[in-house]
Motif scaffolding. Structure first.
Motif, PDB file in Angstrom:
ATOM      1  N   ALA A 152       0.873  -1.176   0.000  1.00  0.00           N
ATOM      2  CA  ALA A 152       0.000   0.000   0.000  1.00  0.00           C
ATOM      3  C   ALA A 152       0.905   1.220   0.000  1.00  0.00           C
ATOM      4  O   ALA A 152       1.940   1.233   0.669  1.00  0.00           O
ATOM      5  CB  ALA A 152      -0.911   0.005   1.227  1.00  0.00           C
ATOM      6  N   GLU A 153       0.529   2.233  -0.753  1.00  0.00           N
ATOM      7  CA  GLU A 153       1.326   3.454  -0.763  1.00  0.00           C
ATOM      8  C   GLU A 153       0.410   4.647  -0.983  1.00  0.00           C
ATOM      9  O   GLU A 153      -0.717   4.507  -1.467  1.00  0.00           O
ATOM     10  CB  GLU A 153       2.420   3.406  -1.831  1.00  0.00           C
ATOM     11  N   GLU A 154       0.893   5.818  -0.613  1.00  0.00           N
ATOM     12  CA  GLU A 154       0.073   7.020  -0.743  1.00  0.00           C
ATOM     13  C   GLU A 154       0.972   8.236  -0.867  1.00  0.00           C
ATOM     14  O   GLU A 154       2.015   8.332  -0.210  1.00  0.00           O
ATOM     15  CB  GLU A 154      -0.851   7.159   0.474  1.00  0.00           C
ATOM     16  N   SER A 155       0.544   9.174  -1.717  1.00  0.00           N
ATOM     17  CA  SER A 155       1.278  10.417  -1.892  1.00  0.00           C
ATOM     18  C   SER A 155       0.720  11.492  -0.968  1.00  0.00           C
ATOM     19  O   SER A 155      -0.485  11.504  -0.674  1.00  0.00           O
ATOM     20  CB  SER A 155       1.179  10.903  -3.347  1.00  0.00           C
ATOM     21  N   PHE A 156       1.567  12.385  -0.512  1.00  0.00           N
ATOM     22  CA  PHE A 156       1.130  13.540   0.262  1.00  0.00           C
ATOM     23  C   PHE A 156       0.649  14.624  -0.696  1.00  0.00           C
ATOM     24  O   PHE A 156       1.303  14.902  -1.712  1.00  0.00           O
ATOM     25  CB  PHE A 156       2.271  14.081   1.120  1.00  0.00           C
ATOM     26  N   GLY A 157      -0.480  15.256  -0.373  1.00  0.00           N
ATOM     27  CA  GLY A 157      -0.946  16.363  -1.189  1.00  0.00           C
ATOM     28  C   GLY A 157       0.082  17.476  -1.235  1.00  0.00           C
ATOM     29  O   GLY A 157       0.354  18.062  -2.288  1.00  0.00           O
ATOM     30  N   THR A 158       0.681  17.751  -0.088  1.00  0.00           N
ATOM     31  CA  THR A 158       1.775  18.703   0.023  1.00  0.00           C
ATOM     32  C   THR A 158       2.956  17.968   0.640  1.00  0.00           C
ATOM     33  O   THR A 158       2.816  17.384   1.724  1.00  0.00           O
ATOM     34  CB  THR A 158       1.395  19.896   0.920  1.00  0.00           C
ATOM     35  N   LEU A 216       5.984  10.679  -1.189  1.00  0.00           N
ATOM     36  CA  LEU A 216       5.217   9.432  -1.192  1.00  0.00           C
ATOM     37  C   LEU A 216       5.796   8.471  -0.173  1.00  0.00           C
ATOM     38  O   LEU A 216       7.014   8.426   0.035  1.00  0.00           O
ATOM     39  CB  LEU A 216       5.248   8.801  -2.586  1.00  0.00           C
ATOM     40  N   VAL A 217       4.916   7.708   0.462  1.00  0.00           N
ATOM     41  CA  VAL A 217       5.323   6.660   1.400  1.00  0.00           C
ATOM     42  C   VAL A 217       4.640   5.356   0.990  1.00  0.00           C
ATOM     43  O   VAL A 217       3.459   5.356   0.610  1.00  0.00           O
ATOM     44  CB  VAL A 217       4.932   7.003   2.852  1.00  0.00           C
ATOM     45  N   GLY A 218       5.367   4.267   1.054  1.00  0.00           N
ATOM     46  CA  GLY A 218       4.789   2.964   0.772  1.00  0.00           C
ATOM     47  C   GLY A 218       5.261   1.934   1.775  1.00  0.00           C
ATOM     48  O   GLY A 218       6.367   2.034   2.314  1.00  0.00           O
ATOM     49  N   VAL A 219       4.401   0.954   2.061  1.00  0.00           N
ATOM     50  CA  VAL A 219       4.757  -0.177   2.926  1.00  0.00           C
ATOM     51  C   VAL A 219       4.419  -1.450   2.169  1.00  0.00           C
ATOM     52  O   VAL A 219       3.326  -1.565   1.597  1.00  0.00           O
ATOM     53  CB  VAL A 219       3.988  -0.135   4.262  1.00  0.00           C
ATOM     54  N   ARG A 220       5.369  -2.372   2.129  1.00  0.00           N
ATOM     55  CA  ARG A 220       5.156  -3.634   1.415  1.00  0.00           C
ATOM     56  C   ARG A 220       5.425  -4.813   2.332  1.00  0.00           C
ATOM     57  O   ARG A 220       6.418  -4.826   3.066  1.00  0.00           O
ATOM     58  CB  ARG A 220       6.074  -3.705   0.194  1.00  0.00           C
ATOM     59  N   ALA A 221       4.539  -5.796   2.281  1.00  0.00           N
ATOM     60  CA  ALA A 221       4.701  -7.041   3.036  1.00  0.00           C
ATOM     61  C   ALA A 221       5.161  -8.124   2.071  1.00  0.00           C
ATOM     62  O   ALA A 221       4.445  -8.478   1.133  1.00  0.00           O
ATOM     63  CB  ALA A 221       3.387  -7.440   3.706  1.00  0.00           C
ATOM     64  N   ASP A 222       6.369  -8.642   2.287  1.00  0.00           N
ATOM     65  CA  ASP A 222       6.942  -9.691   1.438  1.00  0.00           C
ATOM     66  C   ASP A 222       7.083 -10.988   2.234  1.00  0.00           C
ATOM     67  O   ASP A 222       6.723 -11.063   3.398  1.00  0.00           O
ATOM     68  CB  ASP A 222       8.339  -9.274   0.949  1.00  0.00           C
ATOM     69  N   GLY A 223       7.654 -11.985   1.594  1.00  0.00           N
ATOM     70  CA  GLY A 223       7.904 -13.257   2.267  1.00  0.00           C
ATOM     71  C   GLY A 223       6.618 -13.854   2.781  1.00  0.00           C
ATOM     72  O   GLY A 223       6.517 -14.265   3.936  1.00  0.00           O
ATOM     73  N   LEU A 224       5.600 -13.909   1.927  1.00  0.00           N
ATOM     74  CA  LEU A 224       4.270 -14.336   2.359  1.00  0.00           C
ATOM     75  C   LEU A 224       4.155 -15.854   2.434  1.00  0.00           C
ATOM     76  O   LEU A 224       4.780 -16.583   1.681  1.00  0.00           O
ATOM     77  CB  LEU A 224       3.217 -13.791   1.394  1.00  0.00           C
ATOM     78  N   SER A 225       3.325 -16.293   3.352  1.00  0.00           N
ATOM     79  CA  SER A 225       3.004 -17.711   3.472  1.00  0.00           C
ATOM     80  C   SER A 225       1.589 -17.831   3.995  1.00  0.00           C
ATOM     81  O   SER A 225       1.003 -16.865   4.489  1.00  0.00           O
ATOM     82  CB  SER A 225       3.984 -18.433   4.411  1.00  0.00           C
ATOM     83  N   ARG A 226       1.046 -19.010   3.871  1.00  0.00           N
ATOM     84  CA  ARG A 226      -0.310 -19.251   4.359  1.00  0.00           C
ATOM     85  C   ARG A 226      -0.335 -19.220   5.876  1.00  0.00           C
ATOM     86  O   ARG A 226       0.485 -19.862   6.529  1.00  0.00           O
ATOM     87  CB  ARG A 226      -0.823 -20.605   3.873  1.00  0.00           C
ATOM     88  N   ALA A 227      -1.279 -18.513   6.449  1.00  0.00           N
ATOM     89  CA  ALA A 227      -1.428 -18.512   7.910  1.00  0.00           C
ATOM     90  C   ALA A 227      -2.052 -19.834   8.319  1.00  0.00           C
ATOM     91  O   ALA A 227      -2.994 -20.307   7.704  1.00  0.00           O
ATOM     92  CB  ALA A 227      -2.325 -17.355   8.334  1.00  0.00           C
TER      93      ALA A 227
END
Length: 423
Positions: A262-268, A349-360
């Motif tokens: 998920a990521e999002e840009s700042f308006g300012t 802009l700020v983004g956060v990514r979740a990697d190394g996924l596995s089934r819970a």
């Protein structure tokens, strides 16, 4: 090209069309919203939003989307946009149960089922044709059983490779089947924008556009060296292969999706790291929502920060234990943000990514010896990673809770075959 109506075509024609097309991509339409509507049929036709009162939208029906409500919209904003929305709390246990049930249906067709998120899967039906019939018949069988057992619709793409099958399922939505014959593969791909290829992220797309490459046709016809100069040697050769329909990946039971971000840009643009940290907290929570909706946990967290001086900073951290808890994701992200040197620049802009996924709640799956020694497949994934690094994030496409198709159930005949020259 043979453009005769399907009813006028011979069984021999149809046999030629389906020859070599043993890969299916099954995609459950608007999965989360559709599960809720199947449980509450009285809500059909109403603007239904799935999510918690203090969180973000997990899923929304078409009626709600007409008001601008989309997955990951803050719930407070969604209710301002659509005050009459019916809010349904998410039931992740129910989604996992239904998903598991659908996967059992697919497993009854073939043992070669590779689940992709909570709402989709690839199947290799080459060995199942003798029992069930040609791929289009298998696709209709799957759709009928999913409809009868779970009250859900699904779209199915059929092709000679995983890439083509997945693109075809998207074109078949909602509640349809699209077969792309092997002979029509290149023509099917050439009509697409280059961004439609699942490997191409925003930065790679911009780099290619700077060299006049905006469509898959232009990518296929370009000199390989030009593409490599734009996106790198390995990634460039990989993209040209994709443009010509070359995809060596087999259907691999047990393989998980690559990442959730998920990521999002700042308006300012902002200079205060505290504001960046606050935004990272919100984004970590969004990732956690999507992880839980897809029945996944993450071991690696990556933070991306784009500054006004055109730098893109990425920092990653591995967790001791995989998680789907927003606070745990945020604590890792906060530490990464604290270690960033902005050099006086502001953050765009700020983004956060979740990697190394596995089934819970399972642990991270290691590649099998066959996968580890398969040179073409390893090369394919290396190229995917190169493109992901170019774009500061893997482009895995929407999965799970974000689908935006109608929740209604239809039994119409919807099989389509892309024309191919069979002469």
């Amino acid at each position: 090209m043979n453009r005769a109506p399907r009813s006028a075509r011979t069984e021999q024609d149809r046999g030629h069309e389906e020859a070599g097309c043993s890969i299916l991509h099954v995609d459950l339409d608007a999965f989360v919203a559709s599960v809720e509507l199947a449980r509450r049929p009285q809500l059909r036709g109403l603007p239904v939003v799935v999510g918690s009162a203090t969180g973000v939208v997990v899923a929304a029906t078409y009626e709600a989307r007409a008001f601008g409500v989309h997955p990951e919209t803050p719930m407070a904003t969604a209710l301002l946009q659509c005050p009459q929305a019916v809010v349904v709390p998410p039931d992740h246990h129910a989604y996992r149960e239904v998903s598991a049930g659908v996967m059992r249906v697919l497993g009854d067709v073939t043992a070669l089922v590779e689940q992709v998120g909570v709402d989709g899967a690839f199947l290799d039906v080459a060995g199942a044709r003798r029992r069930w019939g040609p791929p289009t018949v298998i696709a209709d069988l799957i759709r009928r059983q999913v409809r009868e057992q779970f009250g859900l619709t699904c779209s199915v793409g059929i092709g000679s490779t995983k890439l083509v099958a997945r693109l075809a399922s998207g074109r078949a939505k909602p509640d349809g089947v699209l077969l792309v014959p092997r002979a029509a593969t290149v023509d099917f791909l050439r009509d697409l924008p280059v961004g439609a290829l699942l490997s191409v992220g925003e930065k790679a797309e911009t780099a290619l556009a700077g060299r006049g490459i905006r469509t898959v046709a232009e990518l296929a016809d370009a000199d390989v060296s030009v593409v490599q100069h734009a996106v790198g040697r390995v990634a460039g050769a990989h993209l040209v292969d994709l443009a010509w329909g070359r995809d060596p990946r087999p259907v691999s039971p047990g393989r998980d999706v690559g990442s959730i971000d998920a990521e999002e840009s700042f308006g300012t643009p902002v200079a205060d790291l505290a504001a960046v940290e606050e935004k990272a907290h919100e984004l970590a929570d969004r990732c956690a929502v999507r992880l839980r909706a897809n029945g996944l946990v993450s071991r690696t967290i990556t933070v991306k920060i784009r500054t006004t001086d055109r730098r893109t900073l990425t920092r990653s951290r591995s967790l001791v234990t995989p998680t789907d808890i927003g606070r745990e994701l945020f604590l890792a992200a906060r530490g990464l943000v604290a270690g960033v040197d902005l050099r006086g620049a502001h953050v765009r802009l700020v983004g956060v990514r979740a990697d190394g996924l596995s089934r819970a709640p399972t642990s991270i799956r290691q590649p099998t010896p066959d996968e580890a020694s398969d040179v073409p497949v390893r090369a394919w994934w290396d190229a995917e990673r190169a493109l992901g690094e170019l774009d500061e994030g893997f482009e895995s496409g929407p999965i799970g809770a974000g689908a935006s198709q109608p929740g209604g159930v239809s039994s119409r005949s919807t099989t389509t075959i892309v024309p191919a020259d069979l002469s």
